[in-house]
Design a protein around this motif. Structure first.
Motif, PDB file in Angstrom:
ATOM      1  N   ALA A 200       0.833  -1.205   0.000  1.00 24.65           N
ATOM      2  CA  ALA A 200       0.000   0.000   0.000  1.00 24.65           C
ATOM      3  C   ALA A 200       0.867   1.255   0.000  1.00 24.65           C
ATOM      4  CB  ALA A 200      -0.930  -0.007   1.210  1.00 24.65           C
ATOM      5  N   GLU A 201       1.906   1.250   0.809  1.00 26.56           N
ATOM      6  CA  GLU A 201       2.801   2.406   0.884  1.00 26.56           C
ATOM      7  C   GLU A 201       3.498   2.641  -0.451  1.00 26.56           C
ATOM      8  OE1 GLU A 201       4.769   5.666   2.496  1.00 26.56           O
ATOM      9  OE2 GLU A 201       3.129   4.486   3.344  1.00 26.56           O
ATOM     10  N   THR A 202       3.957   1.581  -1.079  1.00 23.31           N
ATOM     11  CA  THR A 202       4.638   1.700  -2.369  1.00 23.31           C
ATOM     12  C   THR A 202       3.704   2.267  -3.430  1.00 23.31           C
ATOM     13  OG1 THR A 202       6.110  -0.157  -1.867  1.00 23.31           O
ATOM     14  CG2 THR A 202       5.822   0.410  -4.189  1.00 23.31           C
ATOM     15  N   LEU A 203       2.460   1.803  -3.439  1.00 22.92           N
ATOM     16  CA  LEU A 203       1.503   2.275  -4.439  1.00 22.92           C
ATOM     17  C   LEU A 203       1.170   3.752  -4.242  1.00 22.92           C
ATOM     18  CD1 LEU A 203      -0.915  -0.791  -4.618  1.00 22.92           C
ATOM     19  CD2 LEU A 203       0.723  -0.040  -6.354  1.00 22.92           C
ATOM     20  N   VAL A 204       0.989   4.158  -3.001  1.00 20.63           N
ATOM     21  CA  VAL A 204       0.655   5.564  -2.743  1.00 20.63           C
ATOM     22  C   VAL A 204       1.839   6.458  -3.090  1.00 20.63           C
ATOM     23  CG1 VAL A 204       0.066   7.243  -0.956  1.00 20.63           C
ATOM     24  CG2 VAL A 204      -1.094   5.030  -1.009  1.00 20.63           C
ATOM     25  N   ARG A 205       3.025   6.071  -2.681  1.00 24.63           N
ATOM     26  CA  ARG A 205       4.207   6.881  -2.982  1.00 24.63           C
ATOM     27  C   ARG A 205       4.446   6.984  -4.485  1.00 24.63           C
ATOM     28  NH1 ARG A 205       7.862   8.248   0.946  1.00 24.63           N
ATOM     29  NH2 ARG A 205       7.495   7.397   3.037  1.00 24.63           N
ATOM     30  N   GLY A 206       4.245   5.884  -5.190  1.00 25.31           N
ATOM     31  CA  GLY A 206       4.502   5.872  -6.621  1.00 25.31           C
ATOM     32  C   GLY A 206       3.469   6.611  -7.442  1.00 25.31           C
ATOM     33  N   ASN A 207       2.321   6.912  -6.841  1.00 22.70           N
ATOM     34  CA  ASN A 207       1.244   7.585  -7.565  1.00 22.70           C
ATOM     35  C   ASN A 207       0.756   8.835  -6.821  1.00 22.70           C
ATOM     36  OD1 ASN A 207       0.369   5.515  -9.845  1.00 22.70           O
ATOM     37  ND2 ASN A 207       0.807   4.328  -7.990  1.00 22.70           N
ATOM     38  N   ALA A 208       1.634   9.402  -6.010  1.00 18.96           N
ATOM     39  CA  ALA A 208       1.227  10.494  -5.133  1.00 18.96           C
ATOM     40  C   ALA A 208       0.854  11.750  -5.912  1.00 18.96           C
ATOM     41  CB  ALA A 208       2.347  10.812  -4.147  1.00 18.96           C
ATOM     42  N   GLY A 209      -0.175  12.420  -5.423  1.00 20.52           N
ATOM     43  CA  GLY A 209      -0.566  13.711  -5.973  1.00 20.52           C
ATOM     44  C   GLY A 209      -0.046  14.824  -5.097  1.00 20.52           C
ATOM     45  N   ASN A 210      -0.460  16.039  -5.373  1.00 24.01           N
ATOM     46  CA  ASN A 210       0.042  17.195  -4.638  1.00 24.01           C
ATOM     47  C   ASN A 210      -0.313  17.146  -3.160  1.00 24.01           C
ATOM     48  OD1 ASN A 210       1.169  18.301  -6.952  1.00 24.01           O
ATOM     49  ND2 ASN A 210      -0.724  19.380  -7.501  1.00 24.01           N
ATOM     50  N   ALA A 211      -1.519  16.690  -2.847  1.00 28.40           N
ATOM     51  CA  ALA A 211      -1.942  16.659  -1.446  1.00 28.40           C
ATOM     52  C   ALA A 211      -1.085  15.699  -0.652  1.00 28.40           C
ATOM     53  CB  ALA A 211      -3.416  16.266  -1.350  1.00 28.40           C
ATOM     54  N   THR A 212      -0.774  14.532  -1.223  1.00 33.31           N
ATOM     55  CA  THR A 212       0.059  13.562  -0.521  1.00 33.31           C
ATOM     56  C   THR A 212       1.475  14.072  -0.381  1.00 33.31           C
ATOM     57  OG1 THR A 212      -1.258  11.705  -1.305  1.00 33.31           O
ATOM     58  CG2 THR A 212       0.970  11.215  -0.589  1.00 33.31           C
ATOM     59  N   ASN A 213       2.019  14.685  -1.446  1.00 32.36           N
ATOM     60  CA  ASN A 213       3.374  15.218  -1.367  1.00 32.36           C
ATOM     61  C   ASN A 213       3.477  16.315  -0.320  1.00 32.36           C
ATOM     62  OD1 ASN A 213       4.543  13.587  -3.340  1.00 32.36           O
ATOM     63  ND2 ASN A 213       3.794  14.878  -5.002  1.00 32.36           N
TER      64      ASN A 213
END
Length: 226
Positions: A200-213
């Motif tokens: 899950a962490e890998t998927l979110v990091r690899g597809n992160a948008g501005n809010a996540t960054n």
């Protein structure tokens, strides 16, 4: 187990439906049938032989016609049994954070698939679907329902800006269920909570948008100031 409505009690009007009783009875019988189907799939009950409508009816203690009243085929019963079980094991999670929601979904999915009473069922159905067109269609419908549940979760994250606008959500779903089915069927390693969290962490990091960054940068500053 009697499944038809009882005869009207003296003093009641048979033309008037009795509130609450019939619906509750139908729900109880329906749940009993679905539970019986899952027991047979898991190898319990009288499942030494093939899972048939007759076997499900006997296991649930109902007449075969009761089953056909609600489902057109054995496959439809098994599909609903599997889907209901999956919904119970992997409830919908929406806390407003895609990382948290995705981690919860993947962790619960891995745990449900790896459970001692579920893993053999899924493996058996996957093997038999290769030689049974009807079962293959049922499994395709089941997996599509699970995919749609995960897609809805990821779309919420994308709408909030936590995932990139051009994130390939379909590929993310494939990665989650690809790992699940590969480990389940090949058995080279286990479906562990740790693996679910890392995926899950890998998927979110690899597809992160501005809010996540932005959130990650803020967390980094907080850790650096601590």
């Amino acid at each position: 187990m009697r499944t038809d409505d009882s005869e009207p009690r003296p003093g009641t009007d048979p033309a008037q439906p009795r509130p609450h009783t019939g619906r509750r009875r139908n729900d109880d019988v329906r749940r009993a049938i679905l539970a019986a189907a899952m027991r047979l799939l898991r190898g319990g009950g009288e499942a030494a032989g093939p899972v048939t409508v007759d076997a499900i009816a006997r296991e649930a203690g109902v007449g075969k016609q009761t089953i056909y009243r609600w489902w057109p085929s054995k496959g439809a019963v098994l599909l609903e049994a599997l889907t209901s079980h999956a919904d119970d094991v992997v409830p919908e999670t929406d806390v407003g954070n895609v990382r948290t929601d995705l981690t919860a979904f993947v962790t619960a999915s891995f745990a449900g698939a790896a459970a001692n009473d579920t893993a053999p069922v899924l493996a058996k159905l996957a093997r038999e679907a290769a030689h049974d067109a009807h079962l293959a269609a049922m499994m395709a419908e089941f997996t599509e329902a699970r995919r749609n549940a995960l897609l809805a979760l990821l779309r919420r994250g994308r709408d909030r800006g936590e995932l990139a606008a051009d994130a390939d959500l379909g590929l993310m779903v494939d990665q989650v269920f690809g790992v699940l089915w590969y480990r389940l069927l090949v058995g080279h390693t286990e479906l562990t909570p740790g693996a679910a969290t890392r995926l899950a962490e890998t998927l979110v990091r690899g597809n992160a948008g501005n809010a996540t960054n932005a959130g990650n940068a803020g967390n980094a500053r907080i850790k650096g100031d601590a």
